[in-house]
Design an enzyme around this catalytic site. Sequence first.
Site, PDB file in Angstrom:
ATOM      1  N   MET A  30      31.330 -25.126  38.352  1.00  0.00           N
ATOM      2  CA  MET A  30      30.586 -25.596  39.417  1.00  0.00           C
ATOM      3  C   MET A  30      31.219 -25.291  40.908  1.00  0.00           C
ATOM      4  SD  MET A  30      29.369 -29.263  38.212  1.00  0.00           S
ATOM      5  CE  MET A  30      30.808 -30.087  38.426  1.00  0.00           C
ATOM      6  N   LEU A  33      36.256 -22.719  43.465  1.00  0.00           N
ATOM      7  CA  LEU A  33      37.133 -22.491  42.794  1.00  0.00           C
ATOM      8  C   LEU A  33      38.852 -22.403  43.130  1.00  0.00           C
ATOM      9  CD1 LEU A  33      35.382 -19.192  41.709  1.00  0.00           C
ATOM     10  CD2 LEU A  33      35.258 -21.409  40.574  1.00  0.00           C
ATOM     11  N   GLY A  36      43.129 -22.950  38.326  1.00  0.00           N
ATOM     12  CA  GLY A  36      42.481 -23.551  36.981  1.00  0.00           C
ATOM     13  C   GLY A  36      41.527 -22.713  36.717  1.00  0.00           C
ATOM     14  N   HIS A  37      40.216 -22.628  37.488  1.00  0.00           N
ATOM     15  CA  HIS A  37      39.151 -21.716  37.153  1.00  0.00           C
ATOM     16  C   HIS A  37      39.747 -20.262  36.977  1.00  0.00           C
ATOM     17  CE1 HIS A  37      36.982 -25.126  39.792  1.00  0.00           C
ATOM     18  NE2 HIS A  37      36.253 -25.010  38.652  1.00  0.00           N
ATOM     19  N   LYS A 150      41.395 -29.294  30.364  1.00  0.00           N
ATOM     20  CA  LYS A 150      41.216 -30.107  31.399  1.00  0.00           C
ATOM     21  C   LYS A 150      40.147 -31.278  31.345  1.00  0.00           C
ATOM     22  CE  LYS A 150      41.297 -32.122  35.763  1.00  0.00           C
ATOM     23  NZ  LYS A 150      40.213 -31.928  36.148  1.00  0.00           N
ATOM     24  N   GLN A 154      34.633 -32.270  27.090  1.00  0.00           N
ATOM     25  CA  GLN A 154      33.556 -31.494  27.174  1.00  0.00           C
ATOM     26  C   GLN A 154      33.668 -30.375  26.155  1.00  0.00           C
ATOM     27  OE1 GLN A 154      32.037 -30.058  31.145  1.00  0.00           O
ATOM     28  NE2 GLN A 154      33.346 -28.411  30.935  1.00  0.00           N
ATOM     29  N   MET A 185      44.889 -29.170  38.173  1.00  0.00           N
ATOM     30  CA  MET A 185      43.860 -28.814  39.410  1.00  0.00           C
ATOM     31  C   MET A 185      42.419 -29.458  39.303  1.00  0.00           C
ATOM     32  SD  MET A 185      45.100 -25.250  40.485  1.00  0.00           S
ATOM     33  CE  MET A 185      47.051 -24.850  40.812  1.00  0.00           C
TER      34      MET A 185
HETATM   35  P1  AMP Z   1      34.237 -27.249  37.035  1.00  0.00           P
HETATM   36  O1  AMP Z   1      33.970 -26.399  38.088  1.00  0.00           O
HETATM   37  O2  AMP Z   1      34.944 -28.439  37.500  1.00  0.00           O
HETATM   38  O3  AMP Z   1      32.795 -27.903  36.175  1.00  0.00           O
HETATM   39  O4  AMP Z   1      34.949 -26.541  35.876  1.00  0.00           O
HETATM   40  C1  AMP Z   1      34.678 -25.358  35.300  1.00  0.00           C
HETATM   41  C2  AMP Z   1      35.562 -25.023  34.251  1.00  0.00           C
HETATM   42  O5  AMP Z   1      37.108 -25.040  34.854  1.00  0.00           O
HETATM   43  C3  AMP Z   1      35.445 -26.147  32.942  1.00  0.00           C
HETATM   44  O6  AMP Z   1      35.641 -25.523  31.769  1.00  0.00           O
HETATM   45  C4  AMP Z   1      36.962 -26.922  33.258  1.00  0.00           C
HETATM   46  O7  AMP Z   1      37.504 -27.440  32.316  1.00  0.00           O
HETATM   47  C5  AMP Z   1      37.727 -25.677  33.901  1.00  0.00           C
HETATM   48  N1  AMP Z   1      38.695 -26.261  34.695  1.00  0.00           N
HETATM   49  C6  AMP Z   1      38.826 -27.073  35.509  1.00  0.00           C
HETATM   50  N2  AMP Z   1      40.089 -27.274  36.236  1.00  0.00           N
HETATM   51  C7  AMP Z   1      40.984 -26.870  35.391  1.00  0.00           C
HETATM   52  C8  AMP Z   1      42.201 -26.883  35.341  1.00  0.00           C
HETATM   53  N3  AMP Z   1      43.110 -27.456  36.166  1.00  0.00           N
HETATM   54  N4  AMP Z   1      42.900 -26.189  34.353  1.00  0.00           N
HETATM   55  C9  AMP Z   1      41.963 -25.514  33.267  1.00  0.00           C
HETATM   56  N5  AMP Z   1      40.755 -25.485  33.436  1.00  0.00           N
HETATM   57  C10 AMP Z   1      40.142 -25.972  34.435  1.00  0.00           C
END
Ligand code: AMP
Length: 282
Positions: A30, A33, A36-37, A150, A154, A185
């Site tokens: 989403m 970034l 983590g992303h 994280k 999901q 993160m």
């Molecule tokens: P989001 O943008 O929050 O939807 O996250 C996109 C992807 O990044 C999802 O698969 C999340 O689980 C992963 N993600 C978000 N934060 C982290 C993190 N701290 N460590 C690993 N993956 C992450």
Amino acid sequence: MQIIKTVKELRSVVKSAKKEGKTVGFVPTMGFLHDGHMSLVDYAKKDNDFVVVSIFVNPTQFGENEDLDAYPRDVEGDTRKLENRDVDVLFFPSVEEMYPHGYSTYVNVEGEMTGVLCGSSRPGHFKGVATIVTKLFNMVSPDNAYFGQKDAQQVSVIERMVRDLNMDLNIIPCPIFREEDGLAMSSRNTYLSEQERKDALVLSQSLFEAKNRIEQGERISKKIIDGIVDKIKTIDYAIIDYVEIVDALTLNKIETLEGEILIALAVKVGKPRLIDNMRLEV
Ligand code: AMP
């Protein structure tokens, strides 16, 4: 890096890459970034010849009183980060492209798995997630798709959906990427004030303490949960949504700790609702 906004163009670019025999890795996000992303992007780059990252703040996974409009966005910064990692395609569609007028089809993983943890406090959330991920899989046709542990629930829901609907791709779960002090993160960390950022550390600390206690032999779920709750309650304004210990595969609650377990929590620290978890083999 190509920045693509339409499904038609995306399909044609991926088709060409596949024609050249390239494997396709996909990282749905989403945006806003962080490292983590980017760790997911690095895994995807390592395993695949062609990498697609999507940025789409998916309205159908937000509840009515959630932060859809306020969700942080920085497409320029994101683009720079992805270019630096040599990503092949950034797919950045509009809401209209993803949900055109008359849109009426949803994917719903039913049962326990979406009724517990975040599923019970965010009704409809996983229906929105399953729907958008299915749509993105149909658009990108990846060989491998990368998701962060994280969002542990999901990952489980998507793995279930992929098995149930015979989707032809591999789901690759990737470890949680943390700040140096332990905070997981998250794009939502940006909502934290300086004080809240410090206080939010109780979340990861409580999980690491739980891990230690389990390693020292504690096997009663309730005792571990109580320890985590007590630690979080040292921050008087933190509001606990849930602290649960579940079987990591089925997400069923467990009383005695054995096998693959998932300790998961969601806590409001000031404005943001933060999630964190730890997966352990007991
Ligand atoms: P989001 O943008 O929050 O939807 O996250 C996109 C992807 O990044 C999802 O698969 C999340 O689980 C992963 N993600 C978000 N934060 C982290 C993190 N701290 N460590 C690993 N993956 C992450």
